[in-house]
Design an enzyme around this catalytic site. Structure first.
Site, PDB file in Angstrom:
ATOM      1  N   ARG A  28       0.826  -1.214   0.000  1.00  0.00           N
ATOM      2  CA  ARG A  28       0.000   0.000   0.000  1.00  0.00           C
ATOM      3  C   ARG A  28       0.857   1.260   0.000  1.00  0.00           C
ATOM      4  O   ARG A  28       0.336   2.358  -0.172  1.00  0.00           O
ATOM      5  CB  ARG A  28      -0.922   0.006   1.217  1.00  0.00           C
ATOM      6  CG  ARG A  28      -1.940  -1.137   1.196  1.00  0.00           C
ATOM      7  CD  ARG A  28      -2.738  -1.208   2.457  1.00  0.00           C
ATOM      8  NE  ARG A  28      -1.861  -1.566   3.569  1.00  0.00           N
ATOM      9  CZ  ARG A  28      -2.260  -1.813   4.797  1.00  0.00           C
ATOM     10  NH1 ARG A  28      -3.534  -1.747   5.096  1.00  0.00           N
ATOM     11  NH2 ARG A  28      -1.396  -2.139   5.733  1.00  0.00           N
ATOM     12  N   ILE A  54       3.531  -2.457 -10.753  1.00  0.00           N
ATOM     13  CA  ILE A  54       4.345  -3.176 -11.736  1.00  0.00           C
ATOM     14  C   ILE A  54       5.788  -2.815 -11.402  1.00  0.00           C
ATOM     15  O   ILE A  54       6.159  -1.647 -11.399  1.00  0.00           O
ATOM     16  CB  ILE A  54       4.011  -2.721 -13.160  1.00  0.00           C
ATOM     17  CG1 ILE A  54       2.532  -2.830 -13.402  1.00  0.00           C
ATOM     18  CG2 ILE A  54       4.885  -3.443 -14.168  1.00  0.00           C
ATOM     19  CD1 ILE A  54       2.031  -3.801 -14.343  1.00  0.00           C
ATOM     20  N   LEU A  55       6.594  -3.814 -11.112  1.00  0.00           N
ATOM     21  CA  LEU A  55       7.985  -3.578 -10.744  1.00  0.00           C
ATOM     22  C   LEU A  55       8.846  -3.497 -11.999  1.00  0.00           C
ATOM     23  O   LEU A  55       8.612  -4.219 -12.965  1.00  0.00           O
ATOM     24  CB  LEU A  55       8.482  -4.696  -9.826  1.00  0.00           C
ATOM     25  CG  LEU A  55       7.652  -4.918  -8.556  1.00  0.00           C
ATOM     26  CD1 LEU A  55       8.221  -6.073  -7.747  1.00  0.00           C
ATOM     27  CD2 LEU A  55       7.583  -3.662  -7.714  1.00  0.00           C
ATOM     28  N   ASN A  68       5.244 -14.338  -8.686  1.00  0.00           N
ATOM     29  CA  ASN A  68       3.960 -13.842  -8.225  1.00  0.00           C
ATOM     30  C   ASN A  68       3.052 -15.024  -7.913  1.00  0.00           C
ATOM     31  O   ASN A  68       3.069 -16.037  -8.612  1.00  0.00           O
ATOM     32  CB  ASN A  68       3.299 -12.968  -9.299  1.00  0.00           C
ATOM     33  CG  ASN A  68       1.961 -12.422  -8.856  1.00  0.00           C
ATOM     34  OD1 ASN A  68       1.835 -11.813  -7.795  1.00  0.00           O
ATOM     35  ND2 ASN A  68       0.943 -12.628  -9.665  1.00  0.00           N
ATOM     36  N   HIS A  70      -0.764 -15.836  -7.957  1.00  0.00           N
ATOM     37  CA  HIS A  70      -1.977 -15.247  -8.544  1.00  0.00           C
ATOM     38  C   HIS A  70      -3.188 -16.133  -8.266  1.00  0.00           C
ATOM     39  O   HIS A  70      -3.122 -17.345  -8.485  1.00  0.00           O
ATOM     40  CB  HIS A  70      -1.805 -15.068 -10.059  1.00  0.00           C
ATOM     41  CG  HIS A  70      -2.972 -14.394 -10.679  1.00  0.00           C
ATOM     42  ND1 HIS A  70      -3.185 -13.037 -10.585  1.00  0.00           N
ATOM     43  CD2 HIS A  70      -4.026 -14.897 -11.366  1.00  0.00           C
ATOM     44  CE1 HIS A  70      -4.307 -12.726 -11.202  1.00  0.00           C
ATOM     45  NE2 HIS A  70      -4.842 -13.845 -11.687  1.00  0.00           N
ATOM     46  N   ASP A 106       0.778 -10.351 -15.139  1.00  0.00           N
ATOM     47  CA  ASP A 106       0.451 -11.772 -15.151  1.00  0.00           C
ATOM     48  C   ASP A 106       0.844 -12.465 -16.456  1.00  0.00           C
ATOM     49  O   ASP A 106       0.215 -13.430 -16.873  1.00  0.00           O
ATOM     50  CB  ASP A 106      -1.042 -12.002 -14.864  1.00  0.00           C
ATOM     51  CG  ASP A 106      -1.417 -11.529 -13.463  1.00  0.00           C
ATOM     52  OD1 ASP A 106      -0.556 -11.614 -12.572  1.00  0.00           O
ATOM     53  OD2 ASP A 106      -2.553 -11.077 -13.277  1.00  0.00           O
TER      54      ASP A 106
END
Length: 122
Positions: A28, A54-55, A68, A70, A106
């Protein structure tokens, strides 16, 4: 060291809190603060779950692995919050995917998937 970037509270986080090799970053926060923390920790693994950012490729490539978790069987129901769309579609069989992080949401290589029945009565 594993760096988990997530939006608390969630069940994944509650299961991993006891892991001494885990550093948790609250997703956050502003993206720049998150990126600075990742850079300072220099983790071996970057793990995201419920992360709205988004890194950059630079950050993703700084770790040996960037993954990740998901909450769907990708490529179906991609994006940060697939729950409403799945509910709208009446999905009763779904699952979880672990995939490599890339700059495409993703879109990274799928490493593992596990399907499960969704209990709509719970």
């Amino acid at each position: 060291m594993i760096c988990l970037i997530t939006t608390p509270p969630n069940k994944v986080l509650s299961r991993l809190l006891e892991c001494s090799l885990l550093t948790i970053i609250d997703a956050r926060q502003e993206k720049e603060l998150i990126l600075n923390k990742i850079s300072s920790y220099r983790p071996d693994v970057i793990l995201t779950y419920r992360c709205p950012h988004i890194l950059s490729d630079y950050i993703l490539n700084s770790a040996q692995h960037a993954l990740n978790i998901h909450p769907s069987l990708l490529p179906a129901y991609n994006g940060l919050n697939p729950w409403l769309e799945k509910q709208h579609d009446g999905i009763t069989h779904d699952g979880v995917t672990i995939h490599r992080l890339t700059s495409m949401v993703d879109g990274g290589e799928i490493l593992m998937q596990r399907s499960l029945l969704i209990d709509l009565t719970a």
